[in-house]
Every structure is written in structure tokens, then in C-alpha cells.
Design a protein around this motif. Structure first.
Motif, PDB file in Angstrom:
ATOM      1  N   LYS A  13     -75.307   0.846 -16.377  1.00 45.96           N
ATOM      2  CA  LYS A  13     -75.909   1.569 -16.382  1.00 45.96           C
ATOM      3  C   LYS A  13     -75.453   2.671 -16.955  1.00 45.96           C
ATOM      4  O   LYS A  13     -75.084   3.446 -17.840  1.00 45.96           O
ATOM      5  CB  LYS A  13     -75.017   2.188 -14.655  1.00 45.96           C
ATOM      6  N   GLY A  14     -77.026   3.977 -17.020  1.00 43.29           N
ATOM      7  CA  GLY A  14     -77.530   4.842 -17.670  1.00 43.29           C
ATOM      8  C   GLY A  14     -75.774   6.127 -17.409  1.00 43.29           C
ATOM      9  O   GLY A  14     -75.173   6.027 -16.871  1.00 43.29           O
ATOM     10  N   SER A  15     -76.123   6.924 -18.641  1.00 40.70           N
ATOM     11  CA  SER A  15     -75.340   8.441 -18.652  1.00 40.70           C
ATOM     12  C   SER A  15     -75.674   9.460 -17.305  1.00 40.70           C
ATOM     13  O   SER A  15     -74.112   9.608 -17.269  1.00 40.70           O
ATOM     14  CB  SER A  15     -75.957   9.037 -19.729  1.00 40.70           C
ATOM     15  N   LYS A  16     -76.047   8.955 -16.203  1.00 40.24           N
ATOM     16  CA  LYS A  16     -75.803  10.055 -14.773  1.00 40.24           C
ATOM     17  C   LYS A  16     -74.634  10.212 -14.385  1.00 40.24           C
ATOM     18  O   LYS A  16     -74.397  11.142 -14.149  1.00 40.24           O
ATOM     19  CB  LYS A  16     -76.733  10.084 -13.961  1.00 40.24           C
ATOM     20  N   ALA A  19     -72.894  12.685 -16.841  1.00 37.55           N
ATOM     21  CA  ALA A  19     -73.664  13.986 -16.178  1.00 37.55           C
ATOM     22  C   ALA A  19     -72.894  14.536 -14.899  1.00 37.55           C
ATOM     23  O   ALA A  19     -72.951  16.040 -14.775  1.00 37.55           O
ATOM     24  CB  ALA A  19     -74.633  14.269 -16.405  1.00 37.55           C
ATOM     25  N   LYS A  20     -73.087  14.118 -13.884  1.00 39.56           N
ATOM     26  CA  LYS A  20     -72.352  14.477 -12.552  1.00 39.56           C
ATOM     27  C   LYS A  20     -70.837  14.920 -13.016  1.00 39.56           C
ATOM     28  O   LYS A  20     -70.249  16.110 -12.481  1.00 39.56           O
ATOM     29  CB  LYS A  20     -72.457  13.261 -11.571  1.00 39.56           C
ATOM     30  N   ARG A  22     -68.827  15.295 -15.448  1.00 37.08           N
ATOM     31  CA  ARG A  22     -68.822  16.697 -16.339  1.00 37.08           C
ATOM     32  C   ARG A  22     -69.384  17.707 -15.727  1.00 37.08           C
ATOM     33  O   ARG A  22     -68.226  18.951 -15.641  1.00 37.08           O
ATOM     34  CB  ARG A  22     -69.891  16.589 -17.376  1.00 37.08           C
ATOM     35  N   LEU A  23     -69.736  18.020 -15.056  1.00 32.76           N
ATOM     36  CA  LEU A  23     -71.035  18.825 -14.482  1.00 32.76           C
ATOM     37  C   LEU A  23     -69.497  19.401 -12.904  1.00 32.76           C
ATOM     38  O   LEU A  23     -69.543  20.735 -12.511  1.00 32.76           O
ATOM     39  CB  LEU A  23     -72.325  18.633 -13.230  1.00 32.76           C
ATOM     40  N   GLN A  24     -69.065  18.503 -12.504  1.00 38.04           N
ATOM     41  CA  GLN A  24     -68.861  18.991 -11.206  1.00 38.04           C
ATOM     42  C   GLN A  24     -67.252  20.027 -11.913  1.00 38.04           C
ATOM     43  O   GLN A  24     -66.311  20.377 -11.445  1.00 38.04           O
ATOM     44  CB  GLN A  24     -67.233  17.542 -10.692  1.00 38.04           C
ATOM     45  N   VAL A  26     -66.567  21.139 -14.722  1.00 37.53           N
ATOM     46  CA  VAL A  26     -67.760  22.729 -14.602  1.00 37.53           C
ATOM     47  C   VAL A  26     -67.099  23.442 -14.295  1.00 37.53           C
ATOM     48  O   VAL A  26     -67.219  25.003 -14.186  1.00 37.53           O
ATOM     49  CB  VAL A  26     -68.051  22.735 -15.812  1.00 37.53           C
ATOM     50  N   LEU A  27     -68.139  22.955 -12.661  1.00 38.08           N
ATOM     51  CA  LEU A  27     -68.499  23.737 -12.374  1.00 38.08           C
ATOM     52  C   LEU A  27     -66.940  24.568 -10.545  1.00 38.08           C
ATOM     53  O   LEU A  27     -67.961  25.244 -10.328  1.00 38.08           O
ATOM     54  CB  LEU A  27     -68.922  23.372 -10.413  1.00 38.08           C
ATOM     55  N   ASP A  30     -66.160  27.015 -13.018  1.00 34.84           N
ATOM     56  CA  ASP A  30     -67.310  28.800 -12.789  1.00 34.84           C
ATOM     57  C   ASP A  30     -67.455  29.483 -11.395  1.00 34.84           C
ATOM     58  O   ASP A  30     -67.282  30.047 -11.146  1.00 34.84           O
ATOM     59  CB  ASP A  30     -68.979  27.518 -12.676  1.00 34.84           C
ATOM     60  N   ARG A  31     -66.719  28.722 -10.021  1.00 32.94           N
ATOM     61  CA  ARG A  31     -66.642  28.671  -8.918  1.00 32.94           C
ATOM     62  C   ARG A  31     -65.340  29.653  -9.131  1.00 32.94           C
ATOM     63  O   ARG A  31     -65.242  30.774  -7.457  1.00 32.94           O
ATOM     64  CB  ARG A  31     -66.599  27.374  -8.335  1.00 32.94           C
TER      65      ARG A  31
END
Lengths: 86, 264
Positions: A13-16, A19-20, A22-24, A26-27, A30-31
Motif C-alpha cells: 500500500k501507499g504512503s498514507k 502521513a497519518k 507523522r501527523l499524529q 506532530v499534533l 502542537d496541541r
């Protein structure tokens, strides 16, 4: 890197997912809105508190934020030292 | 205090805020609502251009605030829908030349005469953002399914929760083919991360670029996929229960045949 290559090789499967994840991560930071100074202060406080009870290696203390479960969590890693011979 | 004031925001620039504002404004006007759109992007105005109204600007937002003209004089009526107006931004002034209090007063005034006041928010989270959200009672958040817009959207959610409350989310430029190959965050991924209510999904569509070229937003184009998505979003804003189809790239048999024979 190598794993990505292997995944591609087998048509995985792809790279999503990446992405998910890494976002989780970093957030979580951030939060919290913690500055580098505040993180240092937290690290210092935790080190002092633990050191009052057990001997730890201050260089090895690591504080991480994870989002592996439903709620973000703070993970503190503190290597424990052997008791010195008395 | 009649109308609803809705700010359209995103944090990150370039994800389609102005395009969305234009389409929602036109879409609501198509449904016979009285609508005014405020271009909140002082210094970088574009809503006039996307709407095809750029040649008709006489006065702008700052003229109104400074008392150089009446609100009515600054409003540009859309020729397609006389119940739709635009209050353009100034192109020479700066975000700091207007205050949140002034925006709040202006929005309150417009709410008396219009069913909907749509405010196109500038990118960023500084004064322009604070101005744009000052008079709004509701917020619509635009993001695309990519890491940096989602991160910035999360920041904006945090800020909106301190004033307006949870925004409703539009995921823009969703590419079903990429979602299917798991090369793009899908609807549930984005919702799991941002945890706000979903208002709609707009598929990636070349028609949006073409619409921008001629100043005729896609919501007016009956054949456009994204136009259809915007028309559904408009229904939801009006309180109708329109289902949100998941864009997962699973094309039907007929479409697959079409692809096979006609390449589209």
C-alpha cells in the motif's frame, strides 16, 4: 528507507499510513503548545523527582509523546543505576 | 440579528478557501437566500476575481469602515443572482488597518439585511484571521488531505474552539484514485485526526481551474463533480440531511467500461 523499497517491491500500500502517523505525532506536540524551554523544565522536574527516590542516569532520561492508542500519552524513560556498593 | 454569519477558514493558504466561499455564496443564492460575501483578505483580494466581479469594484471594506461610503454603496450585486452581493477587500491597505471590533459591527449590520454573511478568511492565524472570525457565529474549515494543511487545520480548530466552537470541515481536492491506492489520507483518516463534524468532500476537479479562468464558479456547472459536491454542501448548510458519499475510488462497472473504451 529500505522497508519502503521492500513495500514497493511487493506492491504494498501507499504512503498514507506514514502521513497519518507523522501527523499524529506532530499534533500531540502542537496541541500541548510546549516550548523547548518548557520541555526542558519538565525534564528537569521529572529527573529531580525520580532522583529523590531512585538513582537514575540523568543523561539517559527521555520524554516522548505518543499517539498509539486512543489518547495521546507521555512516555518517560529513565535508566536506573545500580546501587553503589556501600 | 436575522442572518447567519459564517467564516470560511483554513490556516494554510492555497487549499481553496476563496473558491469555496464563492461556490457556497452562489450555491446559497441559487436556493433563493439573500447572501453577502465579505472578502476578508485585505491586501490580497481575490474573491472578486473568482466571482468574475473584479471590474465592478468602486468602494471596498476599508472605505465602509472609514466612513467614506455607505455599506450599500460598496456592495457589488451579482448579475447572475441579484440576491447575492460581494463586499470586496481593499487591495492597498493592510490587515491591521481594521480591528476585530469594526468587523464585528459590520457583520452585525449585514446580518440584519441578509440571510447569510459569508466571510472569506485570509491564510494564517494573525490579525487577518482574528478580524475574519470576530463577527462570525459559525465556521467552515477547509483542508486538503495532505500533511501540512491538516496540521494547520488542527491549529485553527484549537483557536476556533476558544471563540466560535467546533468548525464544520470540508475536505477539498480529494483524489479518489489516490485514496484507493492508499497514497492519500481518506475521509476517515482526516476525521480521526481532526475530530470535528464533516460538512462535505469536494473531489479534485480540473473544472475548478477552468471556472477560475472565466469567473464562473463550478457550483453553476451542472456537469462538474466538484460543483455537485458544493451543491450538496449547500443543502447541508440549509439543514437538509444529504448523505456524504465516501470518495474511495471504487468506480462502478459502467464507469469502468467507459474508462476501458473511451479512456475517461
Amino acid at each position: 528507507m529500505a522497508w519502503t523499497f521492500v513495500q514497493k517491491l511487493f506492491g504494498a500500500k501507499g504512503s498514507k499510513g506514514e502521513a497519518k502517523n507523522r501527523l499524529q505525532v506532530v499534533l500531540v506536540y502542537d496541541r500541548l503548545g510546549l516550548s523547548a524551554d518548557q520541555m526542558d523544565a519538565l525534564r528537569k522536574d521529572i529527573m529531580e523527582t525520580i532522583s529523590r527516590h531512585i538513582s537514575i542516569d540523568p543523561e539517559g532520561v527521555k520524554i516522548d509523546f505518543q499517539h498509539e492508542h486512543s489518547l495521546p500519552e507521555v512516555v518517560i524513560n529513565a535508566p536506573v543505576r545500580r546501587r553503589a556498593a556501600s | 440579528m436575522g442572518g447567519r454569519a459564517i467564516v470560511v477558514t483554513s490556516g494554510k493558504g492555497g487549499v481553496g478557501k476563496t473558491t469555496a466561499t464563492a461556490n457556497l455564496g452562489l450555491g446559497l443564492a441559487r436556493e433563493d437566500r439573500k447572501v453577502v460575501m465579505i472578502d476578508g483578505d485585505i491586501g490580497l483580494r481575490n474573491l472578486d476575481l473568482i466571482m468574475g466581479l473584479e471590474n465592478r469594484i468602486v468602494y471596498h471594506l476599508l472605505d465602509v469602515v472609514r466612513g467614506r461610503c455607505q455599506v450599500r454603496q460598496a456592495l457589488i450585486k451579482d448579475k447572475r443572482f441579484p440576491n447575492l452581493s460581494l463586499l470586496p477587500a481593499s487591495q492597498v491597505d493592510q490587515k491591521e488597518d481594521i480591528s476585530p471590533e469594526q468587523m464585528r459591527d459590520l457583520t452585525a449590520q449585514l446580518k440584519e439585511d441578509f440571510d447569510f454573511v459569508l466571510i472569506d478568511c485570509p491564510a494564517g492565524i494573525e490579525q487577518g484571521f482574528r478580524n475574519a472570525i470576530a463577527g462570525a457565529n459559525e465556521a467552515i474549515l477547509i483542508t486538503t488531505p495532505e500533511v501540512s494543511p491538516v496540521r494547520d487545520a488542527d491549529r485553527v480548530i484549537g483557536l476556533l474552539q476558544q471563540s466560535i466552537g467546533d468548525p464544520r470541515l470540508i475536505i477539498n481536492r480529494m483524489n479518489p484514485e489516490m485514496v484507493k491506492k492508499e497514497q492519500m489520507l481518506n475521509q476517515s483518516d482526516v476525521l480521526e485526526i481532526l475530530a470535528v463534524p464533516l460538512l462535505g468532500i469536494v473531489p479534485e476537479d480540473e473544472e475548478v481551474v477552468i471556472a477560475g479562468n472565466s469567473g464562473a464558479p463550478v457550483v453553476l456547472n451542472e456537469r462538474s463533480r466538484s460543483g455537485q459536491a458544493y451543491r450538496r454542501i449547500v443543502q447541508r448548510i440549509l439543514g437538509e440531511d444529504v448523505p456524504i458519499p465516501e470518495l474511495n475510488g471504487n468506480v462502478g462497472f459502467i464507469q469502468r467500461l467507459g474508462k476501458l473504451f473511451f479512456g475517461r
